[in-house]
Design an enzyme around this catalytic site. Sequence first.
Site, mmCIF file in Angstrom:
data_model
loop_
_atom_site.group_PDB
_atom_site.id
_atom_site.type_symbol
_atom_site.label_atom_id
_atom_site.label_comp_id
_atom_site.label_asym_id
_atom_site.label_seq_id
_atom_site.Cartn_x
_atom_site.Cartn_y
_atom_site.Cartn_z
ATOM 1 N N TYR A 1 0.848 -1.186 0.000
ATOM 2 C CA TYR A 1 0.000 0.000 0.000
ATOM 3 C C TYR A 1 0.884 1.236 0.000
ATOM 4 C CZ TYR A 1 -3.651 3.317 1.155
ATOM 5 O OH TYR A 1 -4.518 4.381 1.119
ATOM 6 N N HIS B 1 -11.667 6.046 -2.362
ATOM 7 C CA HIS B 1 -11.168 5.454 -3.621
ATOM 8 C C HIS B 1 -12.069 5.716 -4.823
ATOM 9 C CE1 HIS B 1 -8.203 3.593 -1.149
ATOM 10 N NE2 HIS B 1 -9.056 2.785 -0.557
ATOM 11 N N GLU C 1 -4.067 -0.911 -13.373
ATOM 12 C CA GLU C 1 -5.024 -1.735 -14.122
ATOM 13 C C GLU C 1 -5.407 -1.051 -15.431
ATOM 14 O OE1 GLU C 1 -8.971 -2.182 -12.600
ATOM 15 O OE2 GLU C 1 -9.078 -0.140 -11.878
ATOM 16 N N ASN D 1 -8.824 -0.222 -17.761
ATOM 17 C CA ASN D 1 -10.278 -0.240 -17.881
ATOM 18 C C ASN D 1 -10.596 -0.348 -19.358
ATOM 19 O OD1 ASN D 1 -10.348 1.903 -15.133
ATOM 20 N ND2 ASN D 1 -11.310 -0.079 -15.157
ATOM 21 N N ARG E 1 -12.835 0.104 -21.489
ATOM 22 C CA ARG E 1 -14.070 0.808 -21.851
ATOM 23 C C ARG E 1 -13.787 2.296 -21.805
ATOM 24 N NH1 ARG E 1 -15.089 2.927 -16.908
ATOM 25 N NH2 ARG E 1 -14.535 1.643 -15.134
ATOM 26 N N VAL F 1 -15.784 7.643 -17.138
ATOM 27 C CA VAL F 1 -16.572 8.818 -16.760
ATOM 28 C C VAL F 1 -15.810 10.106 -17.091
ATOM 29 C CG1 VAL F 1 -17.430 10.090 -14.739
ATOM 30 C CG2 VAL F 1 -17.838 7.638 -14.926
#
Length: 442
Positions: free
Chosen positions: A202, A235, A287, A289, A291, A294
């Site tokens: 973390y 988050h 990661e 995404n 797609r 927003v």
Amino acid sequence: MISRLLVANRGEIAVRIIRACREMNIETVAVYSVADEKSLHVKLADKAVCIGPAPSSRSYLDKNALITVAIKTGCEAVHAGVGFLSENADFARKVQKAGLIWIGPSPEIIDLLGDKIQARATAQKNGLPVTPGTNGAVNDMEEAKLFAKNCGYPVIIKAASGGGGKGMRIVYKETELEENCKIASAEAEKNFSDSTIYIEKYLENPRHVELQILADGKGKVAILGERDCSVQKNHQKLIEESPSPSVTTEMRKKMYDGARNLFASLKYCGAGTIEFLVNKNDFYFMEVNARVQVEHPVSEFVSGVDIIREQILVCIGENMETDPEKVELKGWAIEARINARTPGTIKNLEIPSGPGIRFDSFLYNGYTVVPFYDSMLAKLIVHNVNRERAIKRLESALKELRIDGIQTNIDEQLKILNTKQFKSGNFGTSLYAELEKSGVLK
Ligand code: ADP
């Protein structure tokens, strides 16, 4: 070119897709739940079909109902927007099996990238650094403890299939690891039907930086700049900007090269985002995404590219209009997400306008906000020549924005903009929590 497309979503993203389609002479078919009968996307689409009751599991997530509507209404393609089924490989497969075009990357790529463990391995293969973490799923507690001890606490437990900030647990000491792994695994099973978890180091107060990618699956990969999304509450992103105030030219080059390699090697087709955490001079892959996101409008402002249009074009097999070699990024863009705190009926809606101001929403006077879905009501996005002037413009626009009848976070967004930390550009993902603690956001 296609002539009709199913919009398998609701709210502002459905409105955004319908608008892009209108400019492309593509007719749209909207779907809606009983609770959304009066929603703006229903009014704007060429045709609208009710697909079920309010709970999304019985409407917007009902794969068979969506495909049946698409076929019955003569659609040729399906755009799932963001959230709901937009990153669901099984739905993408069903869409394709039904002979329809899926506006997004292939189901195989969604599967690969949707699993954070596999995605990390793929990114590493392409030369991208990843946060120190267990190389695979956590099955053996002794192994997990050893990893956490070696990399040092705190660590974060993540669901391999997680998303939307859900299913993450931060652990500060060894005595709490086993218990938290069990809880995280059970939560992951409940939310994502996959109990697989893994552990990462973390990082304390890193920055969240991501790149907007457009790729045609045939070798063209355009990067429409980066976005900084470090203002987050639990988050979840609240304010996003492009470019990032923290990325150096050297780091940018490394990130962009790695991302280009990754998307080219995957033969990725469509719009996508690659997310990183930045810790001082280091960056780590987090990661992809698979797609549109927003916060895509900030990249549209700085690049001048209509990302939804391009996404549709490349996925239906037309040429991408953007030349990856000629992407020119100009000025500074910032987006503030406007969220509802309570349901209610919208009154006295006053929308700011003027140069470099954009308001993406599904609100109108008299519309009743329903409690069943995401709390985001609108995105207020501004563009100006530099960061300082973009902040001024956003501040002015937020002050002009009036949404009566319900409680929103407009005042809170203004308070964040006005802090010296935000203005300095020098802050990390803990900013919101710090402001809350110091009483600024009371
Ligand atoms: P999701 O897919 O659920 O959105 P992400 O993996 O994208 O989750 O992480 C969301 C946010 O959680 C990040 O933007 C960051 O604020 C925080 N986060 C995730 N991983 C770490 C980490 N290893 N160290 C510190 N913060 C992290």
